[in-house]
Motif scaffolding. Structure first.
Motif, PDB file in Angstrom:
ATOM      1  N   GLU A   1      17.200  34.614  16.036  1.00  0.00           N
ATOM      2  CA  GLU A   1      18.335  34.790  15.130  1.00  0.00           C
ATOM      3  C   GLU A   1      18.471  33.613  14.168  1.00  0.00           C
ATOM      4  N   GLN A   2      18.179  32.427  14.643  1.00  0.00           N
ATOM      5  CA  GLN A   2      18.213  31.260  13.747  1.00  0.00           C
ATOM      6  C   GLN A   2      17.136  31.370  12.668  1.00  0.00           C
ATOM      7  N   ALA A   3      15.953  31.807  13.059  1.00  0.00           N
ATOM      8  CA  ALA A   3      14.861  31.935  12.090  1.00  0.00           C
ATOM      9  C   ALA A   3      15.145  33.046  11.075  1.00  0.00           C
TER      10      ALA A   3
ATOM     11  N   ARG B   1      16.166  34.685  22.070  1.00  0.00           N
ATOM     12  CA  ARG B   1      16.966  35.434  21.111  1.00  0.00           C
ATOM     13  C   ARG B   1      17.624  34.485  20.108  1.00  0.00           C
ATOM     14  N   HIS B   2      18.154  33.372  20.595  1.00  0.00           N
ATOM     15  CA  HIS B   2      18.813  32.412  19.712  1.00  0.00           C
ATOM     16  C   HIS B   2      17.845  31.873  18.669  1.00  0.00           C
ATOM     17  N   GLN B   3      16.639  31.573  19.084  1.00  0.00           N
ATOM     18  CA  GLN B   3      15.639  31.060  18.149  1.00  0.00           C
ATOM     19  C   GLN B   3      15.279  32.108  17.090  1.00  0.00           C
TER      20      GLN B   3
ATOM     21  N   GLN C   1      18.178  34.092  10.312  1.00  0.00           N
ATOM     22  CA  GLN C   1      19.513  33.930   9.728  1.00  0.00           C
ATOM     23  C   GLN C   1      20.241  35.274   9.744  1.00  0.00           C
ATOM     24  N   HIS C   2      20.053  35.956  10.875  1.00  0.00           N
ATOM     25  CA  HIS C   2      20.606  37.302  11.008  1.00  0.00           C
ATOM     26  C   HIS C   2      20.755  37.639  12.484  1.00  0.00           C
ATOM     27  N   LYS C   3      21.796  38.401  12.819  1.00  0.00           N
ATOM     28  CA  LYS C   3      22.013  38.816  14.194  1.00  0.00           C
ATOM     29  C   LYS C   3      21.076  39.953  14.578  1.00  0.00           C
TER      30      LYS C   3
END
Length: 412
Positions: free
Chosen positions: A343-345, A339-341, A347-349
């Motif tokens: 959201e980082q890609a 999930r973190h990856q 740039q959004h939750k």
């Protein structure tokens, strides 16, 4: 609910019009005097038979949980210390195009304004009632011309789109519709926009009904009776609109047909869940444009990240209340991103996460039963999704709880 009322509704008389089994005027009144006056006043302004049952607004709630919603519902709030709360609860169990009339004991301008402006009650009268006053104020509300659904607010349209193949939007659409109908107890329809190989009906243990293609090719033929015929029941509050056209045929969908179909559906259902692909098709674009809330379903892969970003760049529909919701499906599948990856890609939750539960989902699909019916992490995730799509329309009306409010009457 008494057996007497159930018998009256099960064998509708001349009061029934339009949809089969739907009563024209149903009233719940607490005292005999008001019942007699209402009957005289209402029958003086229309030929339809009025069904009046002895009971309070809470009696009406219990009845509407089990019975088809009438065209016009009249309730008595006499003796209720919290009428706004009771009527809010009633709004959660009736269909969106019901016109609600209220009688009570309080001669109170503030109460009248709260009922008509905040809850959307069409009219309020206080006791003792007078037949002439009933005819004057309730008459225009029960006349057939005044209860045509053309100007009703209607239910909320939710468009679920899988941004790439295998995202699972169809599974989520079917299970979300099932959850809204069976757990939240809203009148819900699910529309499968894949006319050739859609599987919403199969996932809900029913079959595609006939007529969807005709509705899209000749929208002028779509009326209330036609809508009743193309909606295949999958429960007492759930209907499926789907097709299974031959792979060699290509329906000639008329411009504006999708919009017309959705307008008809939203007058009959609190929620219309649409499974619509991300495709450059005019009628699919109409479906997305009409949505109150768009839901983008993705897998935890780089391809899905790319396609979500492309989908989010599309223009926002005029009916949408906020940005598209992002649902991350199949989280935890082998060889995929965290999930973190994701959201980082992006740039959004991420708004909602659906865990990778192939055993639960595949077993349910094989049996033709909703996976959300099982006690599992999948059901919990569908519950979270239902809460998100409900919250997305929280500004639609001042008194919204978890559903569509009464039709708003004319302001005074």
């Amino acid at each position: 609910m008494s057996d007497d009322l159930a018998t009256q509704v099960a064998a509708p008389t001349a009061a029934v019009s339009g949809r089969s089994g739907r009563i024209q005027i149903l009233a719940f009144v607490t005292d005999a005097d008001s019942e007699a006056v209402l009957r005289l006043g209402l029958l003086a302004v229309g030929p339809e038979e009025v069904i009046i049952h002895r009971g309070s607004s809470r009696t009406a709630i219990g009845a509407m949980k089990k019975l088809p919603s009438p065209r016009v519902l009249l309730v008595d709030i006499s003796g209720d210390e919290q009428p706004m709360s009771t009527l809010s609860a009633l709004s959660e169990v009736v269909e969106p195009d019901v016109r609600v009339l209220v009688i009570g004991e309080r001669q109170d301008v503030d109460l009248y304004r709260q009922l008509t402006r905040n809850l959307g009650v069409a009219e309020y009268l206080y006791k003792p009632l007078n037949a002439e006053v009933v005819a004057q104020h309730f008459g225009p509300q029960v006349a057939p011309a005044s209860i045509a659904p053309a100007s009703a607010l209607g239910g909320r349209i939710l468009a679920l789109t899988g941004v790439c193949g295998g995202a699972g939007a169809t599974t989520l659409a079917a299970n979300l519709a099932w959850y809204l109908a069976n757990e939240v107890r809203r009148h819900t329809a699910v529309l499968d926009a894949n006319l050739h190989t859609g599987s919403v009906a199969m996932l809900l243990g029913t079959k595609p009904g006939g007529g969807l293609r005709l509705a899209l090719e000749t929208p002028k033929r779509v009326d209330d009776l036609f809508m009743e015929r193309i909606a295949e029941p999958a429960g007492d509050r759930l209907a499926v609109i789907a097709a299974e056209e031959k792979l060699t045929e290509h329906p000639a969908i008329a411009p504006g047909a999708a919009k017309h179909l959705l307008q008809k559906l939203r007058h009959r259902y609190n929620y219309v869940v649409v499974d619509v692909p991300l495709a450059p098709s005019a009628w699919h674009a109409e479906l997305i444009e009409m949505a109150r809330q768009r839901v983008l379903v993705m897998q935890p892969t780089l391809q899905a990240v790319r396609d979500v970003l492309r989908a989010m760049a599309l223009p926002t529909g005029t009916q949408q209340t906020r940005r598209s919701l992002i649902v991350l499906n199949h989280l935890g599948a082998p060889g995929t991103m965290t999930r973190h990856q994701v959201e980082q890609a992006l740039q959004h939750k991420i708004d909602v996460v659906i865990p990778h539960l192939p055993r639960v989902v595949n077993a349910a699909a094989t049996m033709g039963t909703p996976a959300a019916a099982s006690r599992s992490g999948f059901r919990a995730a569908i519950r979270d999704l239902a809460a998100e799509v409900a919250a997305s329309g929280a500004t639609d009306a001042p008194t919204r709880r978890f559903g569509w409010p009464f039709r708003r009457g004319a302001a005074r």
